[in-house]
Design a protein around this motif. Sequence first.
Motif, PDB file in Angstrom:
ATOM      1  N   TYR A 136       0.855  -1.182   0.000  1.00  0.00           N
ATOM      2  CA  TYR A 136       0.000   0.000   0.000  1.00  0.00           C
ATOM      3  C   TYR A 136       0.892   1.234   0.000  1.00  0.00           C
ATOM      4  O   TYR A 136       1.708   1.434   0.901  1.00  0.00           O
ATOM      5  CB  TYR A 136      -0.902   0.011   1.233  1.00  0.00           C
ATOM      6  CG  TYR A 136      -1.818   1.213   1.334  1.00  0.00           C
ATOM      7  CD1 TYR A 136      -3.131   1.164   0.867  1.00  0.00           C
ATOM      8  CD2 TYR A 136      -1.364   2.398   1.925  1.00  0.00           C
ATOM      9  CE1 TYR A 136      -3.974   2.277   0.970  1.00  0.00           C
ATOM     10  CE2 TYR A 136      -2.199   3.503   2.033  1.00  0.00           C
ATOM     11  CZ  TYR A 136      -3.493   3.438   1.552  1.00  0.00           C
ATOM     12  OH  TYR A 136      -4.312   4.539   1.659  1.00  0.00           O
ATOM     13  N   HIS A 137       0.736   2.052  -1.019  1.00  0.00           N
ATOM     14  CA  HIS A 137       1.549   3.256  -1.147  1.00  0.00           C
ATOM     15  C   HIS A 137       0.650   4.430  -1.525  1.00  0.00           C
ATOM     16  O   HIS A 137      -0.223   4.303  -2.395  1.00  0.00           O
ATOM     17  CB  HIS A 137       2.632   3.065  -2.221  1.00  0.00           C
ATOM     18  CG  HIS A 137       3.539   4.241  -2.361  1.00  0.00           C
ATOM     19  ND1 HIS A 137       3.316   5.259  -3.258  1.00  0.00           N
ATOM     20  CD2 HIS A 137       4.686   4.569  -1.702  1.00  0.00           C
ATOM     21  CE1 HIS A 137       4.280   6.160  -3.158  1.00  0.00           C
ATOM     22  NE2 HIS A 137       5.121   5.762  -2.223  1.00  0.00           N
ATOM     23  N   LYS A 138       0.858   5.568  -0.863  1.00  0.00           N
ATOM     24  CA  LYS A 138       0.037   6.745  -1.133  1.00  0.00           C
ATOM     25  C   LYS A 138       0.916   7.967  -1.307  1.00  0.00           C
ATOM     26  O   LYS A 138       1.850   8.199  -0.526  1.00  0.00           O
ATOM     27  CB  LYS A 138      -0.956   6.991   0.011  1.00  0.00           C
ATOM     28  CG  LYS A 138      -1.944   8.134  -0.261  1.00  0.00           C
ATOM     29  CD  LYS A 138      -3.010   8.223   0.843  1.00  0.00           C
ATOM     30  CE  LYS A 138      -4.051   9.304   0.519  1.00  0.00           C
ATOM     31  NZ  LYS A 138      -5.107   9.383   1.552  1.00  0.00           N
ATOM     32  N   THR A 139       0.612   8.745  -2.330  1.00  0.00           N
ATOM     33  CA  THR A 139       1.270  10.022  -2.592  1.00  0.00           C
ATOM     34  C   THR A 139       0.229  11.129  -2.469  1.00  0.00           C
ATOM     35  O   THR A 139      -0.848  11.024  -3.073  1.00  0.00           O
ATOM     36  CB  THR A 139       1.894  10.052  -3.991  1.00  0.00           C
ATOM     37  OG1 THR A 139       2.827   8.979  -4.126  1.00  0.00           O
ATOM     38  CG2 THR A 139       2.609  11.369  -4.253  1.00  0.00           C
ATOM     39  N   ILE A 140       0.537  12.170  -1.706  1.00  0.00           N
ATOM     40  CA  ILE A 140      -0.400  13.280  -1.526  1.00  0.00           C
ATOM     41  C   ILE A 140       0.296  14.581  -1.897  1.00  0.00           C
ATOM     42  O   ILE A 140       1.425  14.849  -1.463  1.00  0.00           O
ATOM     43  CB  ILE A 140      -0.913  13.380  -0.077  1.00  0.00           C
ATOM     44  CG1 ILE A 140      -1.484  12.041   0.398  1.00  0.00           C
ATOM     45  CG2 ILE A 140      -1.976  14.467   0.041  1.00  0.00           C
ATOM     46  CD1 ILE A 140      -1.906  12.036   1.866  1.00  0.00           C
ATOM     47  N   ASN A 141      -0.374  15.392  -2.703  1.00  0.00           N
ATOM     48  CA  ASN A 141       0.128  16.707  -3.094  1.00  0.00           C
ATOM     49  C   ASN A 141      -0.667  17.796  -2.390  1.00  0.00           C
ATOM     50  O   ASN A 141      -1.898  17.722  -2.301  1.00  0.00           O
ATOM     51  CB  ASN A 141       0.003  16.898  -4.607  1.00  0.00           C
ATOM     52  CG  ASN A 141       0.832  15.901  -5.386  1.00  0.00           C
ATOM     53  OD1 ASN A 141       2.014  15.730  -5.123  1.00  0.00           O
ATOM     54  ND2 ASN A 141       0.210  15.230  -6.350  1.00  0.00           N
ATOM     55  N   TYR A 142       0.059  18.815  -1.899  1.00  0.00           N
ATOM     56  CA  TYR A 142      -0.579  19.935  -1.212  1.00  0.00           C
ATOM     57  C   TYR A 142      -0.177  21.246  -1.878  1.00  0.00           C
ATOM     58  O   TYR A 142       0.971  21.409  -2.316  1.00  0.00           O
ATOM     59  CB  TYR A 142      -0.136  20.009   0.254  1.00  0.00           C
ATOM     60  CG  TYR A 142      -0.513  18.821   1.099  1.00  0.00           C
ATOM     61  CD1 TYR A 142      -1.702  18.801   1.814  1.00  0.00           C
ATOM     62  CD2 TYR A 142       0.342  17.722   1.206  1.00  0.00           C
ATOM     63  CE1 TYR A 142      -2.041  17.719   2.616  1.00  0.00           C
ATOM     64  CE2 TYR A 142       0.004  16.636   2.000  1.00  0.00           C
ATOM     65  CZ  TYR A 142      -1.185  16.634   2.700  1.00  0.00           C
ATOM     66  OH  TYR A 142      -1.519  15.566   3.485  1.00  0.00           O
ATOM     67  N   SER A 143      -1.109  22.189  -1.897  1.00  0.00           N
ATOM     68  CA  SER A 143      -0.766  23.576  -2.221  1.00  0.00           C
ATOM     69  C   SER A 143      -0.565  24.319  -0.904  1.00  0.00           C
ATOM     70  O   SER A 143      -0.984  23.853   0.158  1.00  0.00           O
ATOM     71  CB  SER A 143      -1.878  24.237  -3.041  1.00  0.00           C
ATOM     72  OG  SER A 143      -3.084  24.306  -2.291  1.00  0.00           O
ATOM     73  N   ILE A 144       0.093  25.477  -0.977  1.00  0.00           N
ATOM     74  CA  ILE A 144       0.319  26.281   0.221  1.00  0.00           C
ATOM     75  C   ILE A 144       0.005  27.735  -0.111  1.00  0.00           C
ATOM     76  O   ILE A 144       0.423  28.250  -1.143  1.00  0.00           O
ATOM     77  CB  ILE A 144       1.764  26.101   0.747  1.00  0.00           C
ATOM     78  CG1 ILE A 144       1.968  26.868   2.052  1.00  0.00           C
ATOM     79  CG2 ILE A 144       2.798  26.457  -0.301  1.00  0.00           C
ATOM     80  CD1 ILE A 144       3.251  26.488   2.789  1.00  0.00           C
ATOM     81  N   ASP A 145      -0.787  28.387   0.744  1.00  0.00           N
ATOM     82  CA  ASP A 145      -1.215  29.748   0.441  1.00  0.00           C
ATOM     83  C   ASP A 145      -0.290  30.784   1.089  1.00  0.00           C
ATOM     84  O   ASP A 145       0.711  30.437   1.730  1.00  0.00           O
ATOM     85  CB  ASP A 145      -2.678  29.973   0.844  1.00  0.00           C
ATOM     86  CG  ASP A 145      -2.908  29.884   2.356  1.00  0.00           C
ATOM     87  OD1 ASP A 145      -1.936  29.990   3.131  1.00  0.00           O
ATOM     88  OD2 ASP A 145      -4.077  29.712   2.758  1.00  0.00           O
ATOM     89  N   VAL A 146      -0.621  32.047   0.932  1.00  0.00           N
ATOM     90  CA  VAL A 146       0.243  33.120   1.428  1.00  0.00           C
ATOM     91  C   VAL A 146       0.285  33.161   2.955  1.00  0.00           C
ATOM     92  O   VAL A 146       1.172  33.791   3.532  1.00  0.00           O
ATOM     93  CB  VAL A 146      -0.221  34.488   0.875  1.00  0.00           C
ATOM     94  CG1 VAL A 146      -0.045  34.531  -0.639  1.00  0.00           C
ATOM     95  CG2 VAL A 146      -1.673  34.779   1.251  1.00  0.00           C
ATOM     96  N   ARG A 147      -0.667  32.510   3.612  1.00  0.00           N
ATOM     97  CA  ARG A 147      -0.661  32.414   5.074  1.00  0.00           C
ATOM     98  C   ARG A 147       0.043  31.147   5.558  1.00  0.00           C
ATOM     99  O   ARG A 147       0.016  30.810   6.731  1.00  0.00           O
ATOM    100  CB  ARG A 147      -2.090  32.442   5.608  1.00  0.00           C
ATOM    101  CG  ARG A 147      -2.852  33.734   5.300  1.00  0.00           C
ATOM    102  CD  ARG A 147      -4.319  33.579   5.620  1.00  0.00           C
ATOM    103  NE  ARG A 147      -4.930  32.519   4.807  1.00  0.00           N
ATOM    104  CZ  ARG A 147      -6.161  32.050   4.973  1.00  0.00           C
ATOM    105  NH1 ARG A 147      -6.916  32.534   5.961  1.00  0.00           N
ATOM    106  NH2 ARG A 147      -6.623  31.101   4.190  1.00  0.00           N
ATOM    107  N   ASN A 148       0.642  30.417   4.604  1.00  0.00           N
ATOM    108  CA  ASN A 148       1.368  29.170   4.875  1.00  0.00           C
ATOM    109  C   ASN A 148       0.455  28.050   5.361  1.00  0.00           C
ATOM    110  O   ASN A 148       0.894  27.153   6.099  1.00  0.00           O
ATOM    111  CB  ASN A 148       2.510  29.411   5.872  1.00  0.00           C
ATOM    112  CG  ASN A 148       3.556  30.363   5.322  1.00  0.00           C
ATOM    113  OD1 ASN A 148       3.920  30.294   4.150  1.00  0.00           O
ATOM    114  ND2 ASN A 148       4.021  31.267   6.156  1.00  0.00           N
ATOM    115  N   LYS A 149      -0.793  28.075   4.932  1.00  0.00           N
ATOM    116  CA  LYS A 149      -1.728  26.995   5.202  1.00  0.00           C
ATOM    117  C   LYS A 149      -1.753  26.036   4.015  1.00  0.00           C
ATOM    118  O   LYS A 149      -1.827  26.479   2.862  1.00  0.00           O
ATOM    119  CB  LYS A 149      -3.136  27.545   5.459  1.00  0.00           C
ATOM    120  CG  LYS A 149      -3.230  28.456   6.681  1.00  0.00           C
ATOM    121  CD  LYS A 149      -2.842  27.720   7.946  1.00  0.00           C
ATOM    122  CE  LYS A 149      -2.959  28.624   9.169  1.00  0.00           C
ATOM    123  NZ  LYS A 149      -2.514  27.914  10.406  1.00  0.00           N
TER     124      LYS A 149
END
Length: 228
Positions: free
Chosen positions: A169-182
């Motif tokens: 079982y392998h999972k890759t997750i991509n995140y964006s980051i906003d100007v407030r670092n969230k």
Amino acid sequence: MKNLLILALLFSSFKAAAQFKFLANNCSNQYKAKIFVADCDNGLCGGMSTIILYDKISDKELETFHSADLDFSLTDKQDARIGWLELGKYQSPLIFGDFNFDGKEDMAIRNGSNGAYMSPSYDIYLSVGNNKFLANKELTTLASENLGMFEFDQKTKWLTIEQKDGCCYHKTINYSIDVRNKITEVSSVIEDSSVGNVVTVITQKKVGARMIKTVQRFKTEEYYKNDQ
């Protein structure tokens, strides 16, 4: 406040008594560091550590940071007992890069092997300008509870983490980051080969405010044929 003072005094006394000293001069375009480490044995260094950051051009001392367990390895030819041993670019327990894509160089400091399957974990410090850094709890969690340090892609402006559960079982997750670092999850891919001769691939992608889910199944030998 009293506890913080005690901790500061402990680190101060540790630095004075530290036996092993290192230079990290090649892991950043803008910064260099002196590193004081409590323990080095059989090519493995770690334990309570102090990191003093300097401007690479002016040689000005900027800030001091601490790690409870600054793990890193030495090569067969390196001897920590000689004093001021210089670490290679990819050997350093410090990682520099623009983690929040604001044009400033940020820093990750190794804090042990607390990630999944005892993988490396890091404390994240974001640059706030004027050679100052601020610890970021959310990114530290991201870099401490998965399979090592997250990847950061200047082209997509995504942070990427890897997870696994056993062999299959392998999972890759991509995140964006906003100007407030969230951070916000924008997509993920699960590869699950735990049942029979089939790989189930579950893809999720954020479209507007919704996550669109797709499930596909492939024969194992076909799906992994390019990996052989």
